[in-house]
Design a protein around this motif. Structure first.
Motif, PDB file in Angstrom:
ATOM      1  N   GLY A   3       0.673  -0.767  -0.395  1.00  0.00           N
ATOM      2  CA  GLY A   3       0.132   0.086  -0.105  1.00  0.00           C
ATOM      3  C   GLY A   3       0.929   1.363  -0.066  1.00  0.00           C
ATOM      4  O   GLY A   3       2.129   1.170   0.002  1.00  0.00           O
ATOM      5  N   CYS A   4       0.065   2.295  -0.144  1.00  0.00           N
ATOM      6  CA  CYS A   4       1.002   3.661   0.031  1.00  0.00           C
ATOM      7  C   CYS A   4      -0.101   4.651   1.069  1.00  0.00           C
ATOM      8  O   CYS A   4      -1.270   4.718   0.948  1.00  0.00           O
ATOM      9  N   VAL A   5       0.504   5.050   1.408  1.00  0.00           N
ATOM     10  CA  VAL A   5       0.478   6.024   2.392  1.00  0.00           C
ATOM     11  C   VAL A   5       1.253   7.898   2.212  1.00  0.00           C
ATOM     12  O   VAL A   5       1.707   7.971   1.981  1.00  0.00           O
ATOM     13  N   ALA A   6      -0.340   9.034   1.962  1.00  0.00           N
ATOM     14  CA  ALA A   6      -0.064   9.984   1.034  1.00  0.00           C
ATOM     15  C   ALA A   6       0.733  11.089   3.094  1.00  0.00           C
ATOM     16  O   ALA A   6      -0.188  10.642   3.565  1.00  0.00           O
ATOM     17  N   ALA A  98      10.023   7.226  -8.206  1.00  0.00           N
ATOM     18  CA  ALA A  98       9.291   6.057  -8.875  1.00  0.00           C
ATOM     19  C   ALA A  98       9.599   5.076  -8.977  1.00  0.00           C
ATOM     20  O   ALA A  98      10.777   4.898  -9.028  1.00  0.00           O
ATOM     21  N   PRO A  99       8.735   3.649  -8.832  1.00  0.00           N
ATOM     22  CA  PRO A  99       8.986   2.937  -8.976  1.00  0.00           C
ATOM     23  C   PRO A  99       9.217   2.454 -10.318  1.00  0.00           C
ATOM     24  O   PRO A  99       9.651   3.265 -11.188  1.00  0.00           O
ATOM     25  N   PRO A 100      10.339   1.358 -10.976  1.00  0.00           N
ATOM     26  CA  PRO A 100      10.994   1.211 -11.499  1.00  0.00           C
ATOM     27  C   PRO A 100       9.879   0.551 -13.280  1.00  0.00           C
ATOM     28  O   PRO A 100      10.865   1.184 -14.117  1.00  0.00           O
ATOM     29  N   PHE A 101       9.321   0.516 -12.547  1.00  0.00           N
ATOM     30  CA  PHE A 101       8.172  -0.012 -13.573  1.00  0.00           C
ATOM     31  C   PHE A 101       7.379   1.437 -14.855  1.00  0.00           C
ATOM     32  O   PHE A 101       6.781   1.153 -15.425  1.00  0.00           O
ATOM     33  N   ALA A 102       7.350   2.150 -14.025  1.00  0.00           N
ATOM     34  CA  ALA A 102       7.007   3.755 -14.264  1.00  0.00           C
ATOM     35  C   ALA A 102       7.954   4.325 -15.536  1.00  0.00           C
ATOM     36  O   ALA A 102       8.820   3.957 -15.852  1.00  0.00           O
ATOM     37  N   ARG A 103       6.500   4.659 -16.753  1.00  0.00           N
ATOM     38  CA  ARG A 103       6.569   5.567 -17.759  1.00  0.00           C
ATOM     39  C   ARG A 103       5.552   6.747 -17.569  1.00  0.00           C
ATOM     40  O   ARG A 103       5.173   6.764 -16.914  1.00  0.00           O
ATOM     41  N   VAL A 197      -3.496  -3.623  10.195  1.00  0.00           N
ATOM     42  CA  VAL A 197      -2.303  -4.429   9.795  1.00  0.00           C
ATOM     43  C   VAL A 197      -1.937  -5.738  10.518  1.00  0.00           C
ATOM     44  O   VAL A 197      -1.671  -5.518  11.308  1.00  0.00           O
ATOM     45  N   ALA A 198      -2.200  -7.461  10.282  1.00  0.00           N
ATOM     46  CA  ALA A 198      -2.040  -8.446  10.415  1.00  0.00           C
ATOM     47  C   ALA A 198      -0.601  -8.528  11.047  1.00  0.00           C
ATOM     48  O   ALA A 198      -0.002  -7.649  10.087  1.00  0.00           O
ATOM     49  N   ALA A 199      -0.042  -9.089  11.757  1.00  0.00           N
ATOM     50  CA  ALA A 199       0.717  -9.377  12.593  1.00  0.00           C
ATOM     51  C   ALA A 199       1.483 -10.682  11.343  1.00  0.00           C
ATOM     52  O   ALA A 199       1.035 -11.288  10.836  1.00  0.00           O
ATOM     53  N   GLY A 200       2.551  -9.776  11.125  1.00  0.00           N
ATOM     54  CA  GLY A 200       3.929 -10.873  10.182  1.00  0.00           C
ATOM     55  C   GLY A 200       3.004 -10.705   8.921  1.00  0.00           C
ATOM     56  O   GLY A 200       4.218 -10.566   7.628  1.00  0.00           O
ATOM     57  N   SER A 201       2.454  -8.989   8.675  1.00  0.00           N
ATOM     58  CA  SER A 201       2.462  -9.106   7.413  1.00  0.00           C
ATOM     59  C   SER A 201       3.330  -7.838   6.588  1.00  0.00           C
ATOM     60  O   SER A 201       3.498  -7.216   7.805  1.00  0.00           O
ATOM     61  N   LEU A 202       3.480  -7.615   5.446  1.00  0.00           N
ATOM     62  CA  LEU A 202       4.267  -6.294   5.593  1.00  0.00           C
ATOM     63  C   LEU A 202       3.742  -5.208   3.914  1.00  0.00           C
ATOM     64  O   LEU A 202       3.132  -5.571   3.387  1.00  0.00           O
ATOM     65  N   VAL A 203       3.495  -4.479   4.534  1.00  0.00           N
ATOM     66  CA  VAL A 203       2.538  -3.042   3.779  1.00  0.00           C
ATOM     67  C   VAL A 203       4.390  -1.856   3.211  1.00  0.00           C
ATOM     68  O   VAL A 203       5.185  -1.775   4.262  1.00  0.00           O
ATOM     69  N   VAL A 204       4.815  -2.247   2.449  1.00  0.00           N
ATOM     70  CA  VAL A 204       5.287  -1.331   1.385  1.00  0.00           C
ATOM     71  C   VAL A 204       4.842  -0.631   0.222  1.00  0.00           C
ATOM     72  O   VAL A 204       3.682  -1.006  -0.148  1.00  0.00           O
ATOM     73  N   PRO A 205       5.260   0.437  -0.812  1.00  0.00           N
ATOM     74  CA  PRO A 205       5.218   1.103  -1.244  1.00  0.00           C
ATOM     75  C   PRO A 205       5.215   0.683  -2.737  1.00  0.00           C
ATOM     76  O   PRO A 205       5.868  -0.021  -2.425  1.00  0.00           O
ATOM     77  N   PRO A 206       5.020   1.196  -3.775  1.00  0.00           N
ATOM     78  CA  PRO A 206       4.039   0.391  -5.005  1.00  0.00           C
ATOM     79  C   PRO A 206       6.205   0.223  -5.603  1.00  0.00           C
ATOM     80  O   PRO A 206       6.018  -0.710  -6.044  1.00  0.00           O
ATOM     81  N   LYS A 207       6.808   1.086  -5.157  1.00  0.00           N
ATOM     82  CA  LYS A 207       8.281   0.786  -6.002  1.00  0.00           C
ATOM     83  C   LYS A 207       9.225   0.178  -5.343  1.00  0.00           C
ATOM     84  O   LYS A 207      10.071  -0.156  -5.746  1.00  0.00           O
ATOM     85  N   GLU A 208       9.001  -0.097  -3.575  1.00  0.00           N
ATOM     86  CA  GLU A 208       9.488  -1.432  -3.498  1.00  0.00           C
ATOM     87  C   GLU A 208       9.124  -2.547  -3.498  1.00  0.00           C
ATOM     88  O   GLU A 208       9.207  -3.519  -2.932  1.00  0.00           O
TER      89      GLU A 208
END
Length: 229
Positions: A3-6, A98-103, A197-208
């Motif tokens: 996910g991503c947080v502003a 920006a994420p590596p796939f951005a155009r 966010v459940a324990a053991g879950s990973l939250v990262v921005p799209p670029k990661e």
């Protein structure tokens, strides 16, 4: 979970010239996605001069809009000088994070600065955009009227290195301090995740996503915008 947080903060009210009114924050933030800039490595940057600095325009971000502004100043004036400072390690503005796939979301012909038009049939990728910005700043430096200070911020009175707190250069701006926009810019978060966010879950921005994809069989994409899709 991906996910991503502003993140938002209130900008300063310093007199400046808005380069963009599209609501896009073009200030590059130092991130792990940044790599050493060939412009800085060539000696054009922090350490190229000593003592107080002076210029006609101080541009506080090396995004594409700012580079276009500098390009016009160089074309329309004969002797005005410019100092370009950016918190990132290389030119490129928001494309650094920006994420590596951005155009690009537009034809490449309508992108870039006036003196260096792009004549390519395909839509530029993130790495190509950063390479283009490198070339633009290198050309500026060769003209002798622009100095680029990567990994540097402006506190209202001086340029400050973000890698060495002792490196602070007073600067006198004869005309204007140029910022990308008057709107909000990324900074420290003002709120937490609006979900549990459940324990053991990973939250990262799209670029990661690519950095953490191995070992995960399922993903939850929060947000159905262009990046999420």
């Amino acid at each position: 979970i991906f996910g991503c947080v502003a993140h938002f903060s209130r900008p300063s009210r310093r007199t400046c010239i808005p380069v963009s009114n599209r609501g896009i924050n073009c200030r590059a933030m130092l991130s792990t996605a940044c790599v050493p800039s060939p412009v800085a490595a060539s000696g054009v940057g922090w350490g190229a001069t000593t003592g107080p600095l002076a210029c006609d325009y101080l541009v506080t971000s090396a995004g594409v809009e700012e580079l276009a502004f500098i390009d016009r100043v160089l074309v329309e004036t004969q002797d005005w000088t410019i100092i370009l400072a950016d918190p990132a390690a290389q030119p490129g503005g928001r494309w650094n994070s920006a994420p590596p796939f951005a155009r690009l979301d537009q034809p490449s012909e309508f992108f870039g600065v006036g003196s260096r038009p792009l004549d390519t049939p395909h839509v530029l990728r993130r790495d190509e955009i950063l390479q283009y910005c490198h070339g633009v700043v290198q050309r500026f430096a060769q003209l002798g009227r622009v100095r680029f200070f990567p990994m540097t911020t402006f506190d209202g009175r001086a340029l400050c290195s973000i890698v060495d707190s002792d490196d602070v250069r007073p600067i006198r701006v004869r005309r204007k301090v140029v910022r990308s926009l008057f709107g909000p810019s990324p900074s420290t978060p003002l709120r937490t995740f609006p979900f549990h966010v459940a324990a053991g879950s990973l939250v990262v921005p799209p670029k990661e996503v690519q950095l953490h994809a191995a070992g995960h069989a399922k993903y939850i994409v929060i947000g159905g915008g262009r990046t999420g899709i």
